[in-house]
Design a protein around this motif. Structure first.
Motif, mmCIF file in Angstrom:
data_model
loop_
_atom_site.group_PDB
_atom_site.id
_atom_site.type_symbol
_atom_site.label_atom_id
_atom_site.label_comp_id
_atom_site.label_asym_id
_atom_site.label_seq_id
_atom_site.Cartn_x
_atom_site.Cartn_y
_atom_site.Cartn_z
ATOM 1 N N VAL A 125 0.847 -1.199 0.000
ATOM 2 C CA VAL A 125 0.000 0.000 0.000
ATOM 3 C C VAL A 125 0.885 1.254 0.000
ATOM 4 N N SER A 129 1.022 4.230 -2.767
ATOM 5 C CA SER A 129 0.898 5.635 -2.394
ATOM 6 C C SER A 129 2.053 6.448 -3.001
ATOM 7 N N GLN A 138 -4.301 10.486 -7.973
ATOM 8 C CA GLN A 138 -4.829 10.189 -6.646
ATOM 9 C C GLN A 138 -5.581 8.870 -6.674
ATOM 10 N N VAL A 140 -8.625 7.390 -5.376
ATOM 11 C CA VAL A 140 -9.790 8.074 -4.809
ATOM 12 C C VAL A 140 -10.893 7.149 -4.314
ATOM 13 N N ILE B 15 -5.823 -2.451 13.172
ATOM 14 C CA ILE B 15 -5.210 -3.299 12.144
ATOM 15 C C ILE B 15 -3.783 -3.730 12.523
ATOM 16 N N ASP B 16 -3.041 -2.835 13.208
ATOM 17 C CA ASP B 16 -1.652 -3.161 13.535
ATOM 18 C C ASP B 16 -1.518 -4.317 14.509
ATOM 19 N N LEU B 35 -9.437 -1.893 8.897
ATOM 20 C CA LEU B 35 -8.447 -2.027 7.823
ATOM 21 C C LEU B 35 -8.445 -0.767 6.958
ATOM 22 N N GLY B 38 -7.329 2.211 9.255
ATOM 23 C CA GLY B 38 -5.982 2.096 9.800
ATOM 24 C C GLY B 38 -4.897 2.009 8.736
ATOM 25 N N LEU B 39 -5.276 1.666 7.522
ATOM 26 C CA LEU B 39 -4.244 1.456 6.500
ATOM 27 C C LEU B 39 -4.509 2.257 5.225
ATOM 28 N N PHE B 40 -5.660 2.020 4.586
ATOM 29 C CA PHE B 40 -5.868 2.628 3.273
ATOM 30 C C PHE B 40 -6.074 4.140 3.358
ATOM 31 N N MET B 43 -2.828 6.098 4.193
ATOM 32 C CA MET B 43 -1.770 5.930 3.194
ATOM 33 C C MET B 43 -2.138 6.625 1.879
ATOM 34 N N PHE B 44 -3.398 6.520 1.486
ATOM 35 C CA PHE B 44 -3.841 7.115 0.222
ATOM 36 C C PHE B 44 -4.445 8.490 0.465
ATOM 37 N N ASN B 46 -6.304 11.606 0.773
ATOM 38 C CA ASN B 46 -6.732 12.721 -0.069
ATOM 39 C C ASN B 46 -8.185 13.030 0.236
ATOM 40 N N PRO B 47 -8.619 14.257 -0.051
ATOM 41 C CA PRO B 47 -9.964 14.679 0.384
ATOM 42 C C PRO B 47 -11.079 13.845 -0.238
ATOM 43 N N THR B 48 -10.896 13.363 -1.472
ATOM 44 C CA THR B 48 -11.959 12.603 -2.133
ATOM 45 C C THR B 48 -12.204 11.295 -1.398
ATOM 46 N N LEU B 49 -11.112 10.591 -1.080
ATOM 47 C CA LEU B 49 -11.232 9.312 -0.399
ATOM 48 C C LEU B 49 -11.803 9.498 0.995
#
Lengths: 351, 351
Positions: A125, A129, A138, A140, B15-16, B35, B38-40, B43-44, B46-49
């Protein structure tokens, strides 16, 4: 030509003649094309799919969008130069770039196997990123599924991507014209050999790293400089040979390339010889071919050469009319042979 | 409340604390949310997510687009009322609809297991084609990978979808307001029970068919009638309970529902009793909840009731402020209990 010169030049059975899926149905060669042409294209019949490009083009208000997807099942998950996460981002970014599009955003769908290490997942992951940051896209939206132990292989990743088309004219096999110059963005074969070396526990004098990289920047540089780009294709499963054959068949034109012009690193060539591979068919993840109007060829080549990811770019051939739908390659001693897709499987699960 | 009343009301480890992926990480319950959170999400980032909706919303020229993805790993591949192909099309169409979007097109990524029957693949592709026609979307781009025998489970399908947002205001948990009416589009629990019956070889007096269906038409009818829709959510993994808990938590409001108002078919209720399931947590593939302004509730309900796919629609509850972030359910005898997400796994690989 003799059959010795064209070992792969025969037509496997159409999809209906197979009762079960073979590994080669996913290998990027002739069998996969039979599956697409015999099953998916007729069943999902629509004009967008029928263009058989790396991505679909969609009119959307005042913009033209590119839309594409790929699943990643590479084995091993980690390899020199990248991992399944790097691949999942760059592969889809590159498919958008091959439509002449500026990549905007990606989705990611994870299929995890029960028992898969959370530390490995975190590492993957993290790679995604970082690759997304480097490619300027991104991530999204996403989805996670878990399948029972033994019903997966650690992790499979699907990414789909949306890009905004920046090209004025259609970039597709149908736009290729006789006289077009064919540029290759760099040396070939590194991704496939990097994977194979890890898989088979081979050690070469130097570590061969995957060429995995995002290709949108050099493509957009060509478009910005108003190079007349007719077709773009990244060289993944099936390598340079399969990409050229696909384009020659779709355009119903002749593609002629010179073997000596195609850059292959010495260590990659050596590894190919040991393994019995032809570098023309070995997968890449950071290379593409560009078909451009002949008058723009030199300018396009120097633009590519000025980009760090395309430092080994070369003019490798040109487009003609006859023999229609075929790719031929002239060797350094002047012999010409037909280049065909692999009918079977060179290296399964390379991406 | 006592712990007997809220059997699932505890927080599993972050998740850890897990070193390996569990089946429940894909189950749509608390563990899957850990999950994601705690992870996605970090890491990813951004405002959209971060809106944590069924799909991402993207500004694109003069249009607003919705973009979403799902992978489908359902077992068995064929079940009463549908198959993995029907599910792969309707599931993604429905996620777009839940963004208030008119579904435009889908991508499809197949991961085939070596040895999978071509006849089954053909049947699945045919289902996808028919489901796409019924939902008014086109399958415009795709990808096929093949994994080694024993490293897959026949076929996994990923679809991603693009839709054009038709709603004037943001349809999302953040738009839910105290006083909103909560409408449920029909009876719950059929998809999960249909799958379970086949999986366990159970026979009931009647065959319970999956409710799998495309939900864009009734949603767009609400929008066209200018119903003030605040939030939409289709009820898949985790069922009605998980959907309501997700929304209550994201909106930081209270959701109150009446048990007697929630339609459950007698045969489904009976099957749930036999299997020890709570219908609130059983998966659906053709049901959604709509949070609408109270003054529009009656009009919205009669619009839904006039649509064949929503013939069993009902007003099931309303939104308040306290207790913040919780869902409570009042039983027919007047007792109130907290409804939580499942922490573990009710039924793996239901979609």
């Amino acid at each position: 030509m003799t059959s010795e010169e064209t070992p792969h030049f025969h037509c496997p059975l159409p999809i209906d003649e197979y009762t079960h899926v073979l590994l080669a149905h996913g290998g990027g060669g002739r069998l996969m094309h039979r599956l697409i042409e015999g099953l998916f294209l007729p069943m999902f019949h629509n004009p967008t799919l029928a263009t058989r490009h790396d991505g679909a083009l969609l009119e959307c208000g005042d913009r033209k969008l590119a839309f594409t997807t790929d699943s990643y099942v590479v084995r091993p998950l980690f390899f020199p130069g990248g991992d399944i996460g790097t691949l999942a981002v760059n592969g889809t970014v590159n498919d958008l770039a091959m439509c002449g599009a500026h990549p905007l955003c990606l989705s990611s769908g994870f299929i995890l196997e029960e028992g898969f290490s959370v530390a490995s997942l975190r590492r993957i992951v993290q790679s995604m990123s970082q690759a997304a940051r480097e490619a300027g896209v991104q991530l999204v939206t996403g989805d996670t599924k878990v399948v029972d132990r033994g019903k997966g292989d650690g992790v499979y990743i699907n990414t789909a991507g949306i890009g905004v088309v920046m090209a004025d004219r259609l970039i597709a096999p149908a736009s290729v014209e006789p006289g077009d110059a064919i540029l290759l963005s760099g040396d070939i074969g590194r991704h496939g050999i990097a994977i194979m070396a890890v898989r088979e526990g081979l050690a070469f004098e130097t570590t061969i790293e995957s060429d995995c990289a995002p290709l949108a920047a050099p493509v957009l540089a060509l478009l910005k400089a108003r190079i007349e780009v007719h077709c773009l294709r990244d060289l993944t499963r099936g390598g340079l040979a399969s990409a050229l054959v696909e384009i020659a068949e779709a355009a119903q034109l002749h593609i002629g390339v010179r073997e000596s012009a195609i850059p292959v690193r010495e260590d990659v060539r050596g590894a190919c010889e040991i393994l019995g591979f032809d570098p023309l068919y070995v997968a890449n993840e950071g290379r593409f071919v560009a078909f451009v109007a002949w008058r723009d060829a030199e300018r396009a080549l120097s633009l590519l050469l000025s980009h760090p990811l395309c430092a080994g770019a070369a003019l490798i051939g040109s487009v003609g009319t006859e023999p229609q739908g075929l790719v031929t390659m002239r060797s350094s001693i002047g012999a010409e042979r037909i280049v065909d897709m692999l009918s079977g499987e060179q290296l399964p699960r390379i991406c």
